[in-house]
Enzyme design. Structure first.
Site, PDB file in Angstrom:
ATOM      1  N   GLU A  93       0.792  -1.224   0.000  1.00 55.18           N
ATOM      2  CA  GLU A  93       0.000   0.000   0.000  1.00 55.18           C
ATOM      3  C   GLU A  93       0.828   1.281   0.000  1.00 55.18           C
ATOM      4  O   GLU A  93       0.354   2.320  -0.447  1.00 55.18           O
ATOM      5  CB  GLU A  93      -0.947   0.001   1.217  1.00 55.18           C
ATOM      6  CG  GLU A  93      -1.994  -1.108   1.195  1.00 55.18           C
ATOM      7  CD  GLU A  93      -2.934  -0.988   0.018  1.00 55.18           C
ATOM      8  OE1 GLU A  93      -3.412   0.126  -0.257  1.00 55.18           O
ATOM      9  OE2 GLU A  93      -3.195  -2.020  -0.650  1.00 55.18           O
ATOM     10  N   SER A 394     -53.109 -21.790  40.927  1.00 52.60           N
ATOM     11  CA  SER A 394     -52.871 -22.174  42.331  1.00 52.60           C
ATOM     12  C   SER A 394     -51.474 -21.851  42.825  1.00 52.60           C
ATOM     13  O   SER A 394     -51.216 -21.932  44.026  1.00 52.60           O
ATOM     14  CB  SER A 394     -53.139 -23.671  42.510  1.00 52.60           C
ATOM     15  OG  SER A 394     -54.513 -23.941  42.369  1.00 52.60           O
TER      16      SER A 394
END
Length: 706
Positions: A93, A394
């Site tokens: 690069e 319950s």
């Protein structure tokens, strides 16, 4: 006019025009430069620049279980990045990186010439510093103005930062495809490796992605990826970064193979719950981009096995129901398949799928270890453990029994298991007590049925059997509905509401006698936390899910602070828990007793079998299980499940979760004494009696007669 005068005038006009032109040029240049520099951020901001990094979520054992991220990125210091990778970037690069001032004049000239010919800005010919300035501060659009700003900014960056700092930021910032930003994320994405484990060939492949990550993706275009990797290796060898032997060895390396699609990770409902807690507090940007570390209470190993078992059992129940309805279902399909003979089958749309929820928490601290909000997060993100409001049936009765204990009842107190009729007179619910058998009550209510001003309710036990007068303990163990409604009538609805509130219930509670049977709607997390209060000696602690949150630098942003509230006396709490142990030992939750542990529990089944619960608690761990239908459906022609059914898969899960927990019993507080009683009369048992029962009492409240 003489020639000399004309020449003088002309020269002055020319000078004036030149000065005016120069002045105008200066103004234009100033405006242009102002425009250029107005789009540049202060370069010193890069000193504090923090790219979006992944927020990590850990379980109680510091296992990484999830990542919140918009971009897959991790910041790594330069010394932890392999030298081969650094060399490959410079070689490909920007080979003059360590010598140029941020820009390459040769590259700019070449790019400028191309721009003039083509009429638009060329993307390439940028140094690493220019690429960094573009990636951090500027857009990716191909305009000459952006290119000029990029050059100016690159020079400023070079003046402000060292080459090592620039290279480090570049390698952490660069986009490398598939959502991976930075070389560490790329190493994980393509090779499932840490940076330190990368080979030379793997480092070269990652660098080869930089110009066009999509084009050179090894999973999508392996041939192009191999060519690009080999080009990077050739350039590295030409610039003496690697030897010829290293070159040939690296070229011989295989390309990475695409990883198989992973199964859905466990704990997705828990993760979503964490997001719902933290995102409003810190904001989306911080949660998803700031690299937080979130340390939670969940045990991901227990979570995974609980999900597996629950899904397996509910699938079996689905098949059982479908068989009764004449439907064949594919165990791998979330939907049912209608048989060919549709005349003898139930339409597919009439077959809803059983859903479930499950939670485990620490009794004393409230730390949530397991949370399952449904059978599949991808199928439905609705969390039935925290968002669904369901009737507890319950499983609500312990609040009624605690209210009775606070009114002076003991586990041996005889209570009424007899039919009772309630009627609403337009203002209050009242009892009609002149008759004590169902036939007489049925006759008595006929006079009310014709009047619109009256509502009549005659509750029944499950199975429609009653035993007359029984002990408070036996009534809870057998989950007697008639005892529950007679108790709430005798004690007062407001007292039961007060107990539920002190236990931790915040949901609206209807002030009607049917409250005793769980007609209110509660969320599982609230119900579990409230019932756990009784097992914790009457001390309430809220559920919590997050131990602490740290920022990316390790600074603690928040940490759990335990808050305890003494809601009930240790003595009454123990009496209730001791009776709830009987539910598991002899009652509706008897299936759980096969665990061979001291467990207090309560089942719950609502009308038409819409909701089926089991909540079980050891001295250390509390867990709640629910199953039912999202659309409140029930199957009269199929299997009729109850809370006892739910207790079965609760047991299977907890057998694994509790295997390393000591089998302790609930601690007996001071002020509790024990006496042998007759389980039928509730009075003291004679020494010679064979079915006597050792019952717990608050000292001084034991029966005095035989």
């Amino acid at each position: 006019m003489s020639k000399r005068l004309k020449k003088l005038i002309f020269s002055k006009l020319f000078l004036f025009s030149a000065l005016a032109g120069l002045f105008l040029f200066i103004i234009v240049c100033a405006v242009f430069m102002r425009f250029i520099f107005s789009g540049l951020p202060p370069v010193y901001e890069m000193e504090e620049y923090t790219p979006a990094v992944t927020t990590k979520v850990f379980d109680r054992n510091n296992n990484l279980i999830h990542e919140f991220s918009i971009e897959k990125r991790s910041m790594v210091p330069l010394e932890d990045i392999p030298v081969d990778l650094q060399n490959a970037v410079v070689a490909m690069e920007d080979r003059e990186f360590f010598s140029h001032p941020g820009i390459s004049l040769r590259g700019i000239f070449r790019a400028g010439l191309y721009d003039l010919i083509s009429g638009h800005a060329k993307q390439g010919a940028s140094t690493l510093t220019q690429q960094l300035s573009r990636g951090v501060f500027l857009t990716q659009e191909k305009k000459i103005i952006r290119k000029i700003r990029e050059i100016i900014l690159a020079i400023q960056i070079e003046h402000q930062f060292s080459k090592r700092e620039i290279l480090q930021l570049y390698l952490n910032e660069i986009y490398l495809g598939s959502g991976a930003y930075g070389v560490k994320a790329a190493a994980k994405k393509y090779f499932n490796k840490e940076l330190s484990d990368l080979t030379t060939g793997e480092a070269a492949l990652i660098v080869g992605l930089i110009p066009a990550p999509g084009r050179y993706n090894p999973f999508a275009n392996p041939n192009l990826a191999r060519q690009r990797r080999n080009l990077v290796l050739d350039v590295m060898q030409q610039q003496n970064y690697i030897s010829k032997d290293e070159l040939e060895k690296a070229k011989a390396e295989p390309l990475p193979e695409k990883q198989e699609q992973q199964e859905a990770q466990p704990g997705q409902y828990f993760i979503e719950h964490i997001r719902r807690i933290l995102e409003p507090k810190y904001g989306m940007d911080v949660l998803w981009k700031a690299g937080l570390n979130i340390y939670t209470t969940i045990d991901i190993k227990e979570q995974a096995l609980a999900e597996k078992i629950m899904n397996k059992k509910l699938q079996e129940y689905d098949e059982q129901v479908a068989k009764g309805l004449g439907i064949e279902i594919d165990p791998n399909d979330a939907e049912a398949d209608v048989p060919n003979d549709e005349e003898e089958s139930v339409p597919r749309e009439n077959y809803p799928r059983l859903q479930g929820a499950f939670m485990v928490r620490d009794v004393k601290t409230g730390a949530v270890r397991v949370m399952i909000g449904g059978r599949g997060f991808d199928e439905s993100k609705f969390n039935r453990a925290t968002q669904a409001k369901r009737q507890p049936g319950s499983s609500f009765k312990p609040y009624v029994w605690m209210a009775a204990l606070q009114k002076g009842y003991t586990p041996a107190t005889l209570v009424k298991d007899l039919p009772t009729m309630f009627y609403y007179d337009g203002r209050n619910w009242r009892t009609f007590n002149e008759n004590s058998d169902l036939y007489s009550l049925d006759l008595a209510k006929q006079s009310f049925i014709a009047s619109k001003d009256f509502n009549v309710w005659v509750p029944k036990n499950y199975g429609e059997r009653n035993e007359g007068w029984i002990t408070l303990r036996k009534a809870l163990e057998k989950s007697k509905n008639l005892v529950a409604v007679n108790l709430i009538d005798a004690i007062g609805v407001s007292e039961v509401v007060r107990v539920a509130r002190k236990a931790g219930i915040t949901a609206p509670l209807p002030r009607v006698p049917a409250l005793a049977l769980g007609v209110s709607v509660l969320t599982m997390d609230e119900h579990l936390a409230a019932l756990t209060t009784f097992a914790n000696g009457g001390i309430h602690t809220d559920n919590y899910y997050i131990e602490r949150v740290e920022d990316a630098n390790g600074r603690v942003l928040e940490q759990h602070v335990p808050i305890e509230e003494a809601s009930f006396s240790p003595q009454n709490s123990y009496l209730l828990i001791n009776m709830m142990k009987g539910v598991v030992q002899r009652g509706s939750g008897a299936y759980v007793s096969r665990l061979g542990r001291n467990i207090a529990g309560k089942t719950g089944t609502t009308q038409s079998h819409r909701d089926m619960w089991f909540v079980g608690i050891t001295p250390h761990t509390a867990a709640a299980a629910w199953m039912g239908y999202d659309d409140d459906a029930s199957h009269e022609n199929g299997a009729r499940f109850t809370g006892s059914t739910t207790a079965r898969w609760w047991t299977e899960i907890m057998q694994e979760i509790l295997k390393d927990e000591p089998n302790d019993d609930f601690a007996v507080p001071e002020g509790i004494s024990f006496a042998y009683v007759n389980p039928i009369t509730g009075k003291l048992a004679m020494p010679s009696e064979r079915n006597k029962f050792l019952e717990a009492f608050i000292s001084g409240t034991e029966p005095q007669s035989f």
